[in-house]
Motif scaffolding. Structure first.
Motif, PDB file in Angstrom:
ATOM      1  N   UNK A   1       1.030  -1.071   0.015  1.00 53.75           N
ATOM      2  CA  UNK A   1      -0.111  -0.104  -0.002  1.00 53.75           C
ATOM      3  C   UNK A   1       0.796   1.261   0.168  1.00 53.75           C
ATOM      4  N   UNK A   2       1.660   1.385   0.927  1.00 53.01           N
ATOM      5  CA  UNK A   2       2.568   2.525   0.908  1.00 53.01           C
ATOM      6  C   UNK A   2       3.658   2.623  -0.155  1.00 53.01           C
ATOM      7  N   UNK A   3       4.193   1.636  -0.682  1.00 51.22           N
ATOM      8  CA  UNK A   3       4.941   1.558  -1.746  1.00 51.22           C
ATOM      9  C   UNK A   3       4.310   2.000  -2.917  1.00 51.22           C
ATOM     10  N   UNK A   4       2.916   1.706  -3.127  1.00 48.58           N
ATOM     11  CA  UNK A   4       2.126   2.087  -4.350  1.00 48.58           C
ATOM     12  C   UNK A   4       1.902   3.506  -4.252  1.00 48.58           C
ATOM     13  N   UNK A   5       1.807   4.020  -3.040  1.00 49.20           N
ATOM     14  CA  UNK A   5       1.761   5.539  -2.772  1.00 49.20           C
ATOM     15  C   UNK A   5       3.088   6.248  -3.391  1.00 49.20           C
ATOM     16  N   UNK A   6       3.967   5.638  -3.086  1.00 48.89           N
ATOM     17  CA  UNK A   6       5.361   6.219  -3.375  1.00 48.89           C
ATOM     18  C   UNK A   6       5.649   6.253  -4.711  1.00 48.89           C
ATOM     19  N   UNK A   7       5.578   5.232  -5.662  1.00 48.64           N
ATOM     20  CA  UNK A   7       5.350   4.929  -6.798  1.00 48.64           C
ATOM     21  C   UNK A   7       4.858   5.830  -7.575  1.00 48.64           C
ATOM     22  N   UNK A   8       3.351   6.042  -7.227  1.00 47.93           N
ATOM     23  CA  UNK A   8       2.439   6.890  -7.925  1.00 47.93           C
ATOM     24  C   UNK A   8       3.110   8.338  -7.889  1.00 47.93           C
ATOM     25  N   UNK A   9       3.571   8.653  -6.522  1.00 48.23           N
ATOM     26  CA  UNK A   9       4.219  10.015  -6.556  1.00 48.23           C
ATOM     27  C   UNK A   9       5.182  10.303  -7.680  1.00 48.23           C
ATOM     28  N   UNK A  10       6.187   9.287  -7.689  1.00 44.18           N
ATOM     29  CA  UNK A  10       7.190   9.332  -8.645  1.00 44.18           C
ATOM     30  C   UNK A  10       6.705   9.341 -10.096  1.00 44.18           C
TER      31      UNK A  10
ATOM     32  N   UNK B   1       3.920  10.594 -11.359  1.00 42.76           N
ATOM     33  CA  UNK B   1       3.275  11.716 -11.606  1.00 42.76           C
ATOM     34  C   UNK B   1       4.522  12.930 -11.594  1.00 42.76           C
ATOM     35  N   UNK B   2       5.354  12.966 -10.964  1.00 48.12           N
ATOM     36  CA  UNK B   2       6.588  13.900 -11.250  1.00 48.12           C
ATOM     37  C   UNK B   2       7.057  13.572 -12.677  1.00 48.12           C
ATOM     38  N   UNK B   3       7.356  12.298 -12.820  1.00 47.51           N
ATOM     39  CA  UNK B   3       8.066  11.935 -14.296  1.00 47.51           C
ATOM     40  C   UNK B   3       7.135  12.159 -15.347  1.00 47.51           C
ATOM     41  N   UNK B   4       5.948  12.301 -15.288  1.00 46.14           N
ATOM     42  CA  UNK B   4       4.899  12.529 -16.195  1.00 46.14           C
ATOM     43  C   UNK B   4       4.999  14.029 -16.666  1.00 46.14           C
ATOM     44  N   UNK B   5       4.696  14.921 -15.472  1.00 46.33           N
ATOM     45  CA  UNK B   5       4.842  16.264 -15.409  1.00 46.33           C
ATOM     46  C   UNK B   5       6.183  16.716 -16.258  1.00 46.33           C
ATOM     47  N   UNK B   6       7.286  16.154 -15.879  1.00 48.85           N
ATOM     48  CA  UNK B   6       8.695  16.775 -16.413  1.00 48.85           C
ATOM     49  C   UNK B   6       8.715  16.199 -17.666  1.00 48.85           C
ATOM     50  N   UNK B   7       8.194  15.207 -18.213  1.00 44.78           N
ATOM     51  CA  UNK B   7       8.225  14.708 -19.532  1.00 44.78           C
ATOM     52  C   UNK B   7       7.325  15.442 -20.320  1.00 44.78           C
ATOM     53  N   UNK B   8       6.124  15.640 -19.846  1.00 42.26           N
ATOM     54  CA  UNK B   8       5.342  16.332 -20.727  1.00 42.26           C
ATOM     55  C   UNK B   8       6.045  17.930 -21.001  1.00 42.26           C
TER      56      UNK B   8
END
Length: 125
Positions: free
Chosen positions: A32-41, A43-50
């Motif tokens: 559960x907590x790993x899933x939240x952390x990966x989701x945040x990473x 999200x940041x990756x998607x924003x920087x890539x776009x």
């Protein structure tokens, strides 16, 4: 989004705990907590890539420091498309998923016990 996350995270934690095999119940919380952390990473990756991709060829890009010049509508349209693809994937996985019988039987037993308690109280009155 914050309210939706609050409801989603509680349901996700319960799902991990209910559907995990007996010997792996403690891993549900770590997933559960790993899933939240990966989701945040992601999200940041998607924003920087776009941001990087849309700035090519001398264009100002979709995401800039000036909100009046940014094209956040394009970015949110991309997010909506990704959410739709995720929904389709979720529906396919949910359709194929086999629910853990132990959790189902526990809920049935709990419901029967609740019905039995209610019936016995009605008979006493």
């Amino acid at each position: 989004m914050g309210v939706a996350d609050a409801f989603l995270e509680a349901a996700k934690l319960e799902f991990f705990y209910n559907q995990a095999p007996e010997g792996m119940k403690s891993l549900g919380t770590s997933y559960y907590t790993t899933n939240m952390g990966i989701g945040n990473f992601l999200s940041s990756f998607l924003l920087q890539t776009v941001s990087a991709v849309t700035k090519r060829n001398g264009q100002p890009g979709w995401i800039t420091n000036n909100l009046n010049q940014s094209h956040l509508d394009y970015y949110y349209a991309l997010i909506a498309v990704l959410c739709f693809v995720n929904l389709v994937y979720f529906l396919l996985v949910a359709w194929k998923y086999v629910y853990n019988v132990d959790a189902t039987e526990y809920r049935k037993e709990l419901a029967m016990a609740t019905i039995g308690d209610t019936a016995s109280r009605d008979n006493r009155d």
